[in-house]
Scaffold this active site. Structure first.
Site, PDB file in Angstrom:
ATOM      1  N   HIS A  92      -5.038 -11.341  13.797  1.00  0.00           N
ATOM      2  CA  HIS A  92      -3.594 -11.227  13.928  1.00  0.00           C
ATOM      3  C   HIS A  92      -3.227 -10.724  15.317  1.00  0.00           C
ATOM      4  O   HIS A  92      -4.084 -10.537  16.165  1.00  0.00           O
ATOM      5  CB  HIS A  92      -2.993 -10.334  12.837  1.00  0.00           C
TER       6      HIS A  92
ATOM      7  N   GLU B 262      -9.987  -4.211   4.924  1.00  0.00           N
ATOM      8  CA  GLU B 262      -9.708  -3.120   3.994  1.00  0.00           C
ATOM      9  C   GLU B 262      -8.554  -3.497   3.079  1.00  0.00           C
ATOM     10  O   GLU B 262      -8.576  -3.251   1.868  1.00  0.00           O
ATOM     11  CB  GLU B 262      -9.373  -1.846   4.781  1.00  0.00           C
TER      12      GLU B 262
ATOM     13  N   TYR C 205       1.318  -4.875  13.047  1.00  0.00           N
ATOM     14  CA  TYR C 205       0.198  -4.121  12.489  1.00  0.00           C
ATOM     15  C   TYR C 205      -0.643  -3.529  13.616  1.00  0.00           C
ATOM     16  O   TYR C 205      -0.985  -4.211  14.578  1.00  0.00           O
ATOM     17  CB  TYR C 205      -0.652  -5.030  11.609  1.00  0.00           C
TER      18      TYR C 205
ATOM     19  N   ASP D  36      -6.059  -6.929   6.859  1.00  0.00           N
ATOM     20  CA  ASP D  36      -7.409  -6.775   7.408  1.00  0.00           C
ATOM     21  C   ASP D  36      -8.391  -6.708   6.234  1.00  0.00           C
ATOM     22  O   ASP D  36      -8.015  -6.858   5.077  1.00  0.00           O
ATOM     23  CB  ASP D  36      -7.505  -5.531   8.304  1.00  0.00           C
TER      24      ASP D  36
ATOM     25  N   ARG E 104      -3.717  -2.147  13.690  1.00  0.00           N
ATOM     26  CA  ARG E 104      -5.191  -2.199  13.721  1.00  0.00           C
ATOM     27  C   ARG E 104      -5.604  -3.626  14.064  1.00  0.00           C
ATOM     28  O   ARG E 104      -5.666  -4.490  13.197  1.00  0.00           O
ATOM     29  CB  ARG E 104      -5.776  -1.757  12.377  1.00  0.00           C
TER      30      ARG E 104
ATOM     31  N   GLU F  45       0.807  -1.222   0.000  1.00  0.00           N
ATOM     32  CA  GLU F  45       0.000   0.000   0.000  1.00  0.00           C
ATOM     33  C   GLU F  45       0.837   1.267   0.000  1.00  0.00           C
ATOM     34  O   GLU F  45       0.509   2.234  -0.680  1.00  0.00           O
ATOM     35  CB  GLU F  45      -0.941   0.016   1.216  1.00  0.00           C
TER      36      GLU F  45
END
Length: 783
Positions: free
Chosen positions: A378, A114, A330, A112, A332, A37
């Site tokens: 996760h 998204e 990560y 995730d 989130r 990303e």
């Protein structure tokens, strides 16, 4: 010698990585393509995978629903219409070009829903056979995690994609169907949303509780005591009368008790002493919400800022010779789980740095209580490399990055450590049927507290002397205090996140954007770090509660989150969930359009021209201003500040217009004050620069220090000759020189009081604001 050995070791590792990378090439000599990303993440992964791979970044989403129309065909099974986002055409072209020249394409957006959707959108635009496009995911950007992901790719999880699609379409239907009604009935630029509207309702309802609260008086009495022949005092609180809990309702009752206890010959006897050994267990590693709350409490960071800094730590920071390194997992997540490797690494670190007795007999395993919206996809938020202690890499981090990394690192290490052992001593002191109570806690083994001390200052510093039963104490002072019950506090960003999480509203990824949106819309403002609804927010909330009850209903919204989870788990069909929602929603919309009347939000301010009340209005871009309620007969307007207060009046200026030579005035602007020509025929405007009148102290610089703002809105003082001169101060310069080192003195405005202090690092000179520097200098000379 050690340095040379390290360089050899690094070179060997690089050679090994190059060999591994070459082995991954196909017989045709093509490289594999990895698409992530962000460019920062790409840089970190490039360092790990080496020359056998090319790494490209999509820079977030590349496709979305169109902006200018709803983009959802509700009559055709809720079919979405996706378009390439504006400005992403070149990115799509570059990704396709790279894909054509690659053997395999690995899609590596965030792990995730998204991220899964982004991977699916990328796959959809690539001119490449689908069997050559693979999905990989990793929770941390480390060599082990990346290699493991490359070796075990999978197909795109369409259940997760469909859950994200359902969420996106739900949000689009709510936003694009309700928002136009708000524009028409209240003002331009407003919006509604499944999560944001519930958040605004929660804040408005708390405000209503505060306004309805009736305060009640009550009193407390503390006593200051000392042991016989001792001058050291300690405090105890009056808690009982005749063995029952005491309540003191007014001053009269308080005074009667004080009179009894201060009579002559009243004996204060230690009637009971108890000791208790307890253990304090460490808290679990951070999840998104607990990280946001702790960063708010300890560091004063907003939810948005916490996530921005954490994103950079996750994607990778340049660490000198080590290159770009991802420092945390990560960020989130709502899972407290950690990997076996991370647990083993933590054990080694704790035993080696603190000793075997600081590690528990069995490893700690944390499991979040199963309930609303709990996922375990996760790991918790933790450091990727526990051996990279905060201080060992401090030189490579910004202040914000260091403080947040330190918080995450310490919480994780502490979570794996032995419990702290605490000895609690309590004593009861009786006199005339009244009982005082005092207690203290002493740490007998610090355990995890050696790394992460989460006690408040009061509990750390509260001590009582060693007491024995039947000891007679001396009352030194009695302290009656008047109190009033307090209304519930307004939500802070941290407590709002906690509430949303407990109610099952939203997801770790939605907390920060939700809180940012409700402030950007002008529904909520920050007052002393607390979130308060504005008249606009309260008006919109009233309309939503009355006409769109389900949309702002906590249980309904939480239930919808559960249904989205069911889609992700292949237990529900996403179009079916949308149909269940939209059919009754369409009927509510029809009714609301007929019943909602146009609303005008009047204020206490009066129009200077016609005397009518001024109303809060919205511009076509969504910003709020004050406009006369007599419009269109009276077109008087006034700008509003960011906290929705009338902007300050125009101020005179010493400057004259360069075009027409007329005087210029200082006018308020939401993005900074500006100068405007007073001649109505001349439209000249320019940025207002607040001068200090203090010369830049840098040698050979003829500049002047002026007030500036950082990109985050923080005021600082810098040279007006920038970029030729980069001298800057965070505090207001006084124009004086430090009597100890000769550097510039500044005016520091601190919570504990203002100070005049030296701006030089390492110089500790400071004085009170009203203290005369001459006197201090002279006394030094006399010495």
């Amino acid at each position: 010698m050690a340095k040379a050995t390290t360089k050899k070791k690094v070179k060997k590792e690089e050679e090994k990585e190059t060999k591994e990378a070459k082995e991954t090439k196909t017989s045709k000599g093509k490289k594999s393509l990895v698409i992530v990303e962000s460019p920062a993440k790409a840089k970190t992964i490039k360092k790990i995978l080496g020359t056998g791979f090319q790494i490209k970044a999509s820079v977030g989403h590349i496709r979305d629903l169109p902006k200018k129309k709803i983009g959802v065909d509700v009559k055709n099974n809720y079919e979405p219409e996706y378009t390439i986002m504006a400005g992403k055409e070149k990115v799509v072209e570059e990704l396709n070009e790279a894909a054509v020249n690659s053997d395999k394409v690995f899609l590596a957006p965030d792990p995730d829903r998204e991220g899964e959707a982004i991977a699916w959108h990328i796959a959809s635009i690539l001119d490449k056979p689908q069997e050559d496009i693979l999905r990989i995911e990793f929770n941390e950007i480390t060599k082990t995690a990346i290699k493991e992901a490359i070796n075990h790719p999978r197909d795109i999880n369409m259940d997760m994609v469909n859950a994200q699609q359902a969420r996106r379409i739900l949000d689009r239907l709510v936003g694009y169907k309700i928002s136009p009604i708000l524009w028409q009935k209240v003002g331009k630029g407003l919006s509604a949303g499944r999560v944001q509207s519930v958040a605004v309702r929660i804040i408005c309802e708390r405000e209503a509780e505060i306004e309805a609260f009736v305060s009640k008086e009550y009193w407390t009495i503390d006593g200051d005591f000392s042991k016989p022949k001792s001058s050291t005092t300690f405090s105890a609180e009056l808690t009982k009368y005749d063995g029952k809990k005491i309540e003191i309702n007014n001053e009269e009752e308080s005074q009667k008790i004080v009179d009894v206890l201060t009579k002559e010959n009243v004996e204060f006897l230690v009637s009971k002493v108890s000791n208790r050994e307890t253990q304090r267990k460490p808290q679990a590693p951070f999840i998104t919400s607990t990280l946001q709350r702790e960063a708010s409490t300890r560091l004063g960071y907003s939810v948005k800022k916490t996530m921005q800094v954490a994103q950079k730590l996750y994607e990778g920071i340049e660490l000198g010779e080590s290159g770009h390194v991802g420092l945390i997992t990560y960020m989130r997540t709502d899972s407290t789980r950690i990997s076996d490797e991370a647990r083993d690494a933590a054990k080694d670190y704790i035993v080696n740095h603190y000793g075997k007795n600081y590690y528990p007999e069995t490893a700690r395993i944390y499991s979040k209580k199963k309930g609303k919206n709990t996922q375990d996809a996760h790991e918790a938020v933790r450091p990727s490399y526990v051996d990279k202690s905060p201080d060992s890499i401090k030189q490579y981090l910004t202040s914000e990055q260091y403080r947040l990394y330190k918080l995450i690192w310490e919480r994780f290490v502490a979570s794996q450590m032995e419990s702290a052992k605490v000895k609690t001593t309590s004593a009861e002191i009786t006199a005339e049927n009244y009982t005082f109570r005092a207690s203290t806690s002493k740490i007998t083994f610090d355990g995890f507290l050696i790394v992460y001390d989460d006690r408040d200052e009061e509990s750390k510093n509260k001590n009582i002397p060693e007491l024995t039963k039947n000891t007679v104490l001396k009352l030194r002072k009695i302290n009656p205090k008047q109190h009033f019950t307090q209304p519930p506090p307004r939500y802070s960003e941290a407590t709002l996140v906690k509430t949303l999480e407990e109610l099952g509203i939203g997801r770790p990824s939605t907390y920060a954007p939700t809180i940012a949106t409700i402030q950007d819309r002008g529904y909520v403002i920050k007052q002393e770090k607390a979130l308060a609804p504005t008249p606009l927010g309260q008006t919109v909330n009233e309309l939503m509660v009355k006409h769109f009850t389900d949309i702002v209903d906590v249980n309904f919204t939480a239930g919808m989150e559960n249904k989205l989870d069911e889609i992700a788990e292949n237990k529900a069909v996403w179009q079916g969930i949308l149909g269940e929602f939209y059919e009754p929603f369409a009927e509510v919309l029809k009714k609301a359009k007929k019943e909602i009347e146009k609303v005008e939000i009047l204020t206490e301010h009066v129009c200077a021209n016609c005397g009518k009340p001024m109303a809060i209005k919205s511009s076509r871009w969504g910003s709020q201003f004050l406009g006369c309620s007599g419009y269109p007969d009276c077109k008087t307007t006034m700008p509003l500040t960011k906290d929705l207060k009338p902007a300050p009046e125009d101020r005179p200026s010493d400057e004259v217009c360069e075009k027409c030579n007329s005087p210029m005035i200082i006018k308020y602007g939401p993005y900074g004050d500006y100068l405007a020509c007073t001649n109505e025929d001349c439209k000249t405007k320019k940025k207002f620069v607040k001068k200090t009148g203090i010369a830049c102290p840098k040698e050979d610089c003829e500049g002047e220090l002026i007030e500036k703002k950082s990109r985050y809105g923080k005021v600082f003082y810098g040279c007006d000759k920038y970029p030729d001169c980069n001298f800057a101060l965070w505090h207001e310069p006084t124009g004086e020189k430090c009597p100890e080192c000769g550097e510039m003195l500044v005016h520091k405005r601190l919570k504990r009081g203002d100070k005049i202090a030296c701006s030089a690092k390492g110089c500790k000179y400071s004085r009170e604001v009203d203290e005369q520097p001459e006197a201090k200098t002279e006394s030094k000379k006399e010495e």
